[in-house]
Design a protein around this motif. Structure first.
Motif, PDB file in Angstrom:
ATOM      1  N   PRO A 101      19.937  60.585 -15.356  1.00 26.80           N
ATOM      2  CA  PRO A 101      20.185  61.966 -14.920  1.00 26.80           C
ATOM      3  C   PRO A 101      19.068  62.663 -14.656  1.00 26.80           C
ATOM      4  O   PRO A 101      17.859  62.493 -15.257  1.00 26.80           O
ATOM      5  N   LEU A 102      18.591  63.480 -14.340  1.00 25.84           N
ATOM      6  CA  LEU A 102      17.580  64.810 -14.392  1.00 25.84           C
ATOM      7  C   LEU A 102      17.208  65.800 -14.965  1.00 25.84           C
ATOM      8  O   LEU A 102      18.682  66.789 -14.546  1.00 25.84           O
ATOM      9  N   LEU A 103      16.781  65.431 -16.070  1.00 30.50           N
ATOM     10  CA  LEU A 103      16.832  66.972 -16.905  1.00 30.50           C
ATOM     11  C   LEU A 103      15.332  67.614 -17.065  1.00 30.50           C
ATOM     12  O   LEU A 103      14.617  67.734 -16.471  1.00 30.50           O
ATOM     13  N   PRO A 104      15.581  68.892 -16.658  1.00 33.24           N
ATOM     14  CA  PRO A 104      14.665  70.442 -16.594  1.00 33.24           C
ATOM     15  C   PRO A 104      14.014  70.063 -17.619  1.00 33.24           C
ATOM     16  O   PRO A 104      13.871  69.986 -19.375  1.00 33.24           O
ATOM     17  N   THR A 105      12.549  70.372 -17.490  1.00 30.36           N
ATOM     18  CA  THR A 105      11.530  70.497 -18.104  1.00 30.36           C
ATOM     19  C   THR A 105      11.037  72.398 -18.333  1.00 30.36           C
ATOM     20  O   THR A 105      11.030  72.535 -17.761  1.00 30.36           O
ATOM     21  N   HIS A 150      11.222  68.018 -13.496  1.00 30.29           N
ATOM     22  CA  HIS A 150      12.574  67.284 -13.969  1.00 30.29           C
ATOM     23  C   HIS A 150      11.903  66.395 -15.049  1.00 30.29           C
ATOM     24  O   HIS A 150      10.284  65.492 -14.521  1.00 30.29           O
ATOM     25  N   VAL A 151      12.531  66.085 -15.901  1.00 26.09           N
ATOM     26  CA  VAL A 151      12.554  64.668 -16.155  1.00 26.09           C
ATOM     27  C   VAL A 151      13.323  63.586 -16.364  1.00 26.09           C
ATOM     28  O   VAL A 151      14.736  64.061 -15.794  1.00 26.09           O
ATOM     29  N   CYS A 152      13.336  61.870 -15.323  1.00 26.35           N
ATOM     30  CA  CYS A 152      14.725  61.358 -15.340  1.00 26.35           C
ATOM     31  C   CYS A 152      14.517  60.679 -16.758  1.00 26.35           C
ATOM     32  O   CYS A 152      13.728  59.999 -17.464  1.00 26.35           O
ATOM     33  N   LEU A 153      15.971  60.747 -17.739  1.00 21.80           N
ATOM     34  CA  LEU A 153      16.325  59.887 -18.083  1.00 21.80           C
ATOM     35  C   LEU A 153      17.187  58.822 -18.270  1.00 21.80           C
ATOM     36  O   LEU A 153      18.400  58.920 -17.162  1.00 21.80           O
ATOM     37  N   ILE A 154      16.642  57.450 -18.415  1.00 22.64           N
ATOM     38  CA  ILE A 154      16.884  56.116 -18.051  1.00 22.64           C
ATOM     39  C   ILE A 154      17.309  55.016 -18.874  1.00 22.64           C
ATOM     40  O   ILE A 154      15.859  54.781 -19.556  1.00 22.64           O
ATOM     41  N   MET A 210      10.887  59.498  -9.454  1.00 22.76           N
ATOM     42  CA  MET A 210      10.468  61.067  -9.318  1.00 22.76           C
ATOM     43  C   MET A 210       9.477  60.476  -8.356  1.00 22.76           C
ATOM     44  O   MET A 210       9.316  61.849  -7.494  1.00 22.76           O
ATOM     45  N   LYS A 211       9.208  59.911  -7.788  1.00 24.02           N
ATOM     46  CA  LYS A 211       8.326  60.028  -6.284  1.00 24.02           C
ATOM     47  C   LYS A 211       9.235  59.419  -5.173  1.00 24.02           C
ATOM     48  O   LYS A 211       8.682  60.550  -4.486  1.00 24.02           O
ATOM     49  N   ASN A 259       5.343  66.668 -20.444  1.00 24.38           N
ATOM     50  CA  ASN A 259       4.783  65.808 -20.261  1.00 24.38           C
ATOM     51  C   ASN A 259       4.308  64.481 -19.751  1.00 24.38           C
ATOM     52  O   ASN A 259       4.232  64.110 -20.131  1.00 24.38           O
ATOM     53  N   PHE A 260       6.017  64.736 -19.532  1.00 25.19           N
ATOM     54  CA  PHE A 260       6.619  63.053 -19.236  1.00 25.19           C
ATOM     55  C   PHE A 260       7.599  63.201 -18.004  1.00 25.19           C
ATOM     56  O   PHE A 260       8.017  64.165 -17.893  1.00 25.19           O
TER      57      PHE A 260
END
Length: 334
Positions: free
Chosen positions: A129-133, A138-142, A166-167, A220-221
């Motif tokens: 999923p893509l989570l809000p920062t 957004h950050v990708c949790l995998i 993310m790219k 930060n990630f």
């Protein structure tokens, strides 16, 4: 024309998702949608809405795979289900470039692996999923649940896949990749994270080290790598904490507000914040590592979800994310 398969029949509210699909056709003039499912119900519901009918095709499928069924068994026995029919079209039709489904996570995973197939060099597809920062990104949790038990090489591959997402979706040139761990220091963690770290350092990714869970949404990630067990716990902890805090703040404000005070602005502000954590706003979770993009949306998704999901799949197709991953793996000799 970008051809995307949209399976709504495995969700909790297919009628709402049918309307959402019609909205998606209107939102993206360069997209053609194929909908597997009950043709009578689809025709009846779609007849209520205005959209370009030349860009929506019905693929008859009379069966549905339920969440309580064993995925591998259901995949073999229910070949006329919306998920199986949709995945089969995705594999066999060169023009079909991606799929969205509200169905069982297990069924989507099985069909993605055994029907659509894995990218050469990828051992295990992962849910991401893509989570809000905190900084509005957004950050990708995998992985967030596809692989509860992982080998170090799986996590190394996840780092490459997450970087490509993310790219391709957000245009981040050099995504920052971290391993979810119990501390930032290099010596922290278990055997899996230690061995995975050594492998990720050899991958063509921007690896920045360990990340503690409290920093997940810091901004930060860009990619958070972990096994599916850790990722699922982290994801649900974030969702539950966000709900608890927002409801607690709103309840407290209401309790101290003067009588007859207008709370509508505060309620709207809290709702706007929670919107970022809503799976209906953010589309869903990617099944990454298959030969074509597959997006799993929540079973309880609503009418807003499908246009958002179609937009995400469209972005990934246009960026040729799968081709990019394959090219990187070839460079690595996989």
């Amino acid at each position: 024309m970008i051809k995307i398969v949209v399976d709504v029949f495995s969700g909790d509210n297919p009628v709402a998702l049918i309307k959402g699909t019609a909205d998606a056709v209107n939102a993206y003039p360069d997209v053609k949608i194929v909908m597997p499912g009950d043709p009578d119900l689809l025709s009846s519901e779609l007849g209520k809405y205005e959209f370009d009918r030349s860009r929506l095709e019905i693929l008859p499928a009379k069966e549905i795979i339920g969440n309580n069924e064993v995925p591998t068994t259901a995949m073999r026995q229910k070949k006329d289900s919306s998920i199986v029919r949709g995945m089969t079209l995705l594999k066999t039709d060169d023009e079909a470039q991606g799929m969205i489904s509200a169905g069982s996570t297990g069924a989507i995973l099985c069909c993605g692996i055994f029907i659509v197939g894995r990218i050469r060099g990828i051992d295990r597809p992962a849910l991401a999923p893509l989570l809000p920062t905190a900084n509005g990104g957004h950050v990708c949790l995998i992985d967030c649940g596809a692989n509860a038990d992982c080998r170090p090489q799986y996590l190394a591959q996840f780092s490459l896949i997450g970087t490509s997402v993310m790219k391709s979706v957000f245009g981040i040139e050099n995504p920052r990749v971290a391993i979810v761990n119990v501390g930032e220091e290099d010596h922290k963690g278990n055997t899996l994270t230690a061995e995975a770290t050594a492998l990720i350092k050899k991958m063509p990714v921007n690896f920045v080290g360990n990340m503690e869970a409290r920093e997940a949404l810091s901004g930060n990630f860009d990619v958070l790598v972990c096994d599916g067990f850790v990722g699922n716990v982290l994801l649900k902890s974030i969702e539950g904490t966000a709900r608890l805090v927002s409801e607690g703040i709103l309840s407290r404000l209401k309790s101290v507000a003067p009588d007859l005070a207008d709370m509508s602005l505060i309620e709207k502000s809290v709702a706007d914040v929670m919107e970022n954590f809503d799976y209906n706003s953010n589309g869903g979770a990617w099944l990454l590592g298959c030969n074509k993009p597959i997006l799993k949306i929540h079973g309880a998704a609503n009418v807003r979800t499908v246009p958002n999901a179609v937009g995400l799949v469209r972005s990934m197709i246009l960026a040729d994310m799968v081709g990019g991953i394959s090219a990187k793996l070839k460079e690595l000799g996989k």
